[in-house]
Scaffold this active site. Structure first.
Site, PDB file in Angstrom:
ATOM      1  N   HIS A  46     -86.972  13.578 -57.435  1.00  0.00           N
ATOM      2  CA  HIS A  46     -86.985  14.338 -56.188  1.00  0.00           C
ATOM      3  C   HIS A  46     -87.945  13.756 -55.151  1.00  0.00           C
ATOM      4  CE1 HIS A  46     -85.902  17.901 -59.028  1.00  0.00           C
ATOM      5  NE2 HIS A  46     -84.860  17.141 -58.769  1.00  0.00           N
TER       6      HIS A  46
HETATM    7  C1  LIG Z   1     -80.778  10.667 -61.334  1.00  0.00           C
HETATM    8  C2  LIG Z   1     -80.954  11.733 -60.286  1.00  0.00           C
HETATM    9  C3  LIG Z   1     -80.801  13.073 -60.642  1.00  0.00           C
HETATM   10  C4  LIG Z   1     -80.950  14.067 -59.678  1.00  0.00           C
HETATM   11  N1  LIG Z   1     -80.651  15.366 -60.003  1.00  0.00           N
HETATM   12  C5  LIG Z   1     -80.598  16.291 -59.021  1.00  0.00           C
HETATM   13  C6  LIG Z   1     -80.067  17.579 -59.265  1.00  0.00           C
HETATM   14  O1  LIG Z   1     -79.602  17.882 -60.368  1.00  0.00           O
HETATM   15  N2  LIG Z   1     -80.062  18.471 -58.247  1.00  0.00           N
HETATM   16  C7  LIG Z   1     -80.551  18.161 -57.011  1.00  0.00           C
HETATM   17  O2  LIG Z   1     -80.564  19.026 -56.126  1.00  0.00           O
HETATM   18  N3  LIG Z   1     -81.048  16.943 -56.752  1.00  0.00           N
HETATM   19  C8  LIG Z   1     -81.032  15.991 -57.705  1.00  0.00           C
HETATM   20  N4  LIG Z   1     -81.429  14.732 -57.415  1.00  0.00           N
HETATM   21  C9  LIG Z   1     -81.952  14.456 -56.072  1.00  0.00           C
HETATM   22  C10 LIG Z   1     -80.885  14.466 -54.979  1.00  0.00           C
HETATM   23  O3  LIG Z   1     -79.662  13.960 -55.441  1.00  0.00           O
HETATM   24  C11 LIG Z   1     -81.422  13.637 -53.805  1.00  0.00           C
HETATM   25  O4  LIG Z   1     -82.653  14.200 -53.393  1.00  0.00           O
HETATM   26  C12 LIG Z   1     -80.491  13.625 -52.618  1.00  0.00           C
HETATM   27  O5  LIG Z   1     -79.211  13.175 -53.001  1.00  0.00           O
HETATM   28  C13 LIG Z   1     -81.081  12.726 -51.531  1.00  0.00           C
HETATM   29  O6  LIG Z   1     -80.180  12.603 -50.462  1.00  0.00           O
HETATM   30  P1  LIG Z   1     -80.427  11.527 -49.330  1.00  0.00           P
HETATM   31  O7  LIG Z   1     -79.325  11.679 -48.365  1.00  0.00           O
HETATM   32  O8  LIG Z   1     -81.818  11.667 -48.837  1.00  0.00           O
HETATM   33  O9  LIG Z   1     -80.375  10.111 -50.055  1.00  0.00           O
HETATM   34  P2  LIG Z   1     -79.248   9.473 -50.960  1.00  0.00           P
HETATM   35  O10 LIG Z   1     -78.275  10.505 -51.406  1.00  0.00           O
HETATM   36  O11 LIG Z   1     -79.928   8.677 -51.993  1.00  0.00           O
HETATM   37  O12 LIG Z   1     -78.446   8.533 -49.951  1.00  0.00           O
HETATM   38  C14 LIG Z   1     -78.923   7.353 -49.386  1.00  0.00           C
HETATM   39  C15 LIG Z   1     -77.740   6.427 -49.224  1.00  0.00           C
HETATM   40  O13 LIG Z   1     -78.103   5.370 -48.358  1.00  0.00           O
HETATM   41  C16 LIG Z   1     -77.640   4.146 -48.891  1.00  0.00           C
HETATM   42  N5  LIG Z   1     -78.508   3.097 -48.372  1.00  0.00           N
HETATM   43  C17 LIG Z   1     -79.837   2.980 -48.588  1.00  0.00           C
HETATM   44  N6  LIG Z   1     -80.310   1.901 -47.933  1.00  0.00           N
HETATM   45  C18 LIG Z   1     -79.262   1.352 -47.286  1.00  0.00           C
HETATM   46  C19 LIG Z   1     -79.124   0.224 -46.446  1.00  0.00           C
HETATM   47  N7  LIG Z   1     -80.162  -0.549 -46.146  1.00  0.00           N
HETATM   48  N8  LIG Z   1     -77.889  -0.059 -45.943  1.00  0.00           N
HETATM   49  C20 LIG Z   1     -76.822   0.719 -46.234  1.00  0.00           C
HETATM   50  N9  LIG Z   1     -76.894   1.777 -47.045  1.00  0.00           N
HETATM   51  C21 LIG Z   1     -78.116   2.110 -47.563  1.00  0.00           C
HETATM   52  C22 LIG Z   1     -77.758   4.356 -50.389  1.00  0.00           C
HETATM   53  O14 LIG Z   1     -76.992   3.427 -51.118  1.00  0.00           O
HETATM   54  C23 LIG Z   1     -77.300   5.795 -50.529  1.00  0.00           C
HETATM   55  O15 LIG Z   1     -75.902   5.880 -50.668  1.00  0.00           O
HETATM   56  C24 LIG Z   1     -81.290  13.714 -58.349  1.00  0.00           C
HETATM   57  C25 LIG Z   1     -81.435  12.372 -57.995  1.00  0.00           C
HETATM   58  C26 LIG Z   1     -81.247  11.384 -58.942  1.00  0.00           C
HETATM   59  C27 LIG Z   1     -81.380   9.940 -58.534  1.00  0.00           C
END
Ligand SMILES: Cc1cc2nc3c(=O)[nH]c(=O)nc-3n(C[C@H](O)[C@H](O)[C@H](O)COP(=O)(O)OP(=O)(O)OC[C@H]3O[C@@H](n4cnc5c(N)ncnc54)[C@H](O)[C@@H]3O)c2cc1C
Length: 544
Positions: free
Chosen positions: A472
């Site tokens: 997280h």
């Molecule tokens: C193993 C795991 C288990 C988890 N379990 C839970 C759960 O059960 N419940 C819950 O609520 N949360 C959970 N989380 C946390 C939750 O999924 C994340 O906090 C949330 O998805 C974050 O969203 P985000 O949009 O900030 O980033 P992300 O969803 O990580 O999205 C970022 C995206 O940007 C892309 N990206 C990054 N850099 C670049 C670049 N330079 N160029 C192009 N694309 C890029 C990445 O590939 C990715 O697709 C978990 C996370 C993980 C990893």
């Protein structure tokens, strides 16, 4: 060069929601750049596939953290989704919003419109809750299906009875008025399949015809004209792939997640001048807060050996696994439809005066070395415990000017003294729960931290030896007023001092919340979509 209204970097939890909302206007053209591949792999969609995608480098950034002062010399693994849906395509499917005070604290830090009553309507708008819940708090018509674990396991029932025997009440909806209590977990799973941000929001948006999603497109730099962001440079096909540019007529939106968003800002010359200069990067805009303030939940996993009943460990072996695969294929039920955690418990450490500050999860299974990823062979059950609102903060900083080199991730787990006290209280509660009378027919002995661990110092030593992330990370591009030295974006999520650039993802959280982060990250994106379009905010919830 192609020009779109908006260029969104990252098709993760936030990027997918944004794409969906912004594309509602048919005349708006959106380009989404995603470094990873399409989300075609079956392990993404099969709930138990979590255990496979956890290490699968084709869809996972598979980062490694720096050794911290309190991690016993260990570098802790940090998985992150790298595919459509981002981390929501590899996460543990748990749906957990957090407490009222989390968001009220954000507002108190100077962020207008981010208090609980302001954000609740956005949580509701996103959600299609199937099951229990008061409609004052729950949404029924959104894209994101939320169900409750439907697997009734005797060990889970005994664990919940054990919690109640310790005075922890049963709570039918921890996403309702009050979080504290014990219950089966709520999940983003529908008909035995994962509901990721991509399946719920991105794929429907792609049908509209005004969305161009480019996979294997790794953004390497945000392009500027003066202080205005005007486009993005990216490579297709890895480090030696072809270089492309795409322009944004209106805005560039950075949704790369807590580790990659600050990294890309820094690579683009936005950040602390000394850091940028030390890597030979020209300073486009000095902004000290970029990458600073990283927070995460740190969790030791307490394990007991089990007798008189089968746990998931043995049920997922050999011939039984084949039976389970057949069951899932024909009914979408059974072990392969399960999430890595099954029961949720929120309670008080006694170390703070705040509302519940401990989150504990229960699973009738145990993992090798206490890390999710490989089940043990012997029957086991696990209680994972963590402090909900830690004070420790770390940072994300570029390691080099190469966009394909992972940034330095230093979370500084447990560096705040309060965090150490609460983590010890959590482990002690985990032990009491495992040893509760209702679990006694199944409890054999404590495997970790082990019966020799008795004093606070011994519990703390065990926590530093085996604690891990709960995945997280947040707070590396924090939302706050312009005069706050730590703030990166304002309360409209615009980067301070720049134009045409917003950061919208988990990194903008000013302070860690008492929840897993997927639900609130999607809420952030949904609310931001109204800010971007200049729409009037949804009416704040009243009378609650
Ligand atoms: C193993 C795991 C288990 C988890 N379990 C839970 C759960 O059960 N419940 C819950 O609520 N949360 C959970 N989380 C946390 C939750 O999924 C994340 O906090 C949330 O998805 C974050 O969203 P985000 O949009 O900030 O980033 P992300 O969803 O990580 O999205 C970022 C995206 O940007 C892309 N990206 C990054 N850099 C670049 C670049 N330079 N160029 C192009 N694309 C890029 C990445 O590939 C990715 O697709 C978990 C996370 C993980 C990893």
């Amino acid at each position: 060069m192609d020009t779109f209204d908006y260029v969104i970097i990252g098709a993760g939890s936030a990027g997918c929601v944004l794409t969906n909302r912004l594309s509602e206007d048919a005349s708006t053209r959106i380009c989404v750049l995603e470094a990873g591949p399409r989300d075609w792999h079956p392990y993404i969609h099969l709930p138990a596939g979590f255990i496979k995608t956890f290490h699968m480098r084709s869809v996972n950034w598979a980062y490694q953290q720096e050794v911290g002062p309190w991690t016993g010399g260990r570098s802790i693994y940090a998985p992150r989704g790298k595919t459509l849906g981002g981390s929501s395509s590899i996460n543990g499917h748990i749906y957990n919003r957090g407490q009222r005070q989390d968001f009220d604290t954000w507002a108190q830090l100077g962020n207008r419109g981010w208090g609980y009553c302001d954000v609740l309507p956005y949580f509701k708008r996103l959600e299609r809750r199937i099951g229990e819940g008061d409609d004052t708090y729950r949404g029924r018509e959104g894209n994101l299906t939320v169900t409750t674990m439907d697997w009734k396991d005797p060990l889970c029932e005994a664990f919940m009875a054990g919690a109640m025997s310790l005075g922890i009440p049963r709570n039918t909806d921890y996403n309702g008025a009050i979080q504290e209590g014990v219950s089966y977990a709520q999940r983003t799973i529908k008909n035995g399949l994962r509901v990721s941000a991509a399946t719920a929001f991105l794929h429907p948006a792609r049908q509209r015809g005004n969305v161009d999603v480019r996979t294997h497109a790794h953004a390497t730099e945000i392009m500027f004209e003066g202080k205005r962001a005007v486009g993005v440079r990216y490579r297709r096909g890895g480090k030696n792939g072809t270089l492309h540019e795409v322009r944004a007529a209106k805005e560039v939106i950075l949704s790369g997640g807590t580790y990659n968003s600050p990294q890309l800002l820094q690579l683009s010359g936005v950040g602390a001048p000394e850091l940028l200069q030390s890597h030979g990067i020209a300073v486009r805009h000095a902004l000290a807060g970029v990458g600073e303030g990283l927070q995460d939940h740190y969790a030791p996993r307490s394990v007991a050996r089990v007798k008189n009943i089968k746990t998931i460990n043995e049920r997922r072996q050999g011939i039984r696994l084949i039976g389970e695969a057949l069951k899932w294929a024909t009914t979408r039920r059974g072990l392969l439809s399960l999430s890595p955690t099954m029961v949720y418990c929120f309670w008080h450490s006694g170390e703070t005066t705040e509302s519940s500050d401990l989150q504990l999860t229960f699973t009738p299974a145990s993992y090798k070395e206490g890390v999710q990823g490989a089940l043990e062979d012997l029957p086991g059950m696990t209680v994972t415990s963590w402090q909900q609102r830690p004070e420790s903060r770390g940072y994300v900083r570029i390691r080099s000017s190469d966009p394909f080199t992972q940034p330095i991730i230093q979370t500084n787990y447990l560096t705040a003294e309060l965090d150490r006290r609460v983590i010890v209280a959590g482990m002690k509660l985990a032990r009491r729960l495992l040893k509760s009378e209702p679990l006694s027919p199944y409890y054999d002995h404590e495997d970790f931290p082990g019966p020799d661990v008795r004093t606070d110092e011994e519990f703390l030593a065990a926590a530093t030896k085996r604690g891990t992330t709960t995945f997280h990370p947040g707070c590396t591009c924090r939302m706050g007023p312009a005069d706050a030295p730590w703030a990166v974006v304002d309360d409209q999520l615009r980067v301070h001092g720049l134009e045409g650039l917003r950061v919208i993802d988990a990194s903008i959280m000013p302070r860690m919340i008492s929840a897993n982060l997927n639900a609130s990250t999607m809420m952030i994106a949904d609310k931001a979509s109204d800010l971007i379009r200049g729409k009037r905010a949804l009416e704040a919830a009243a009378g609650i």
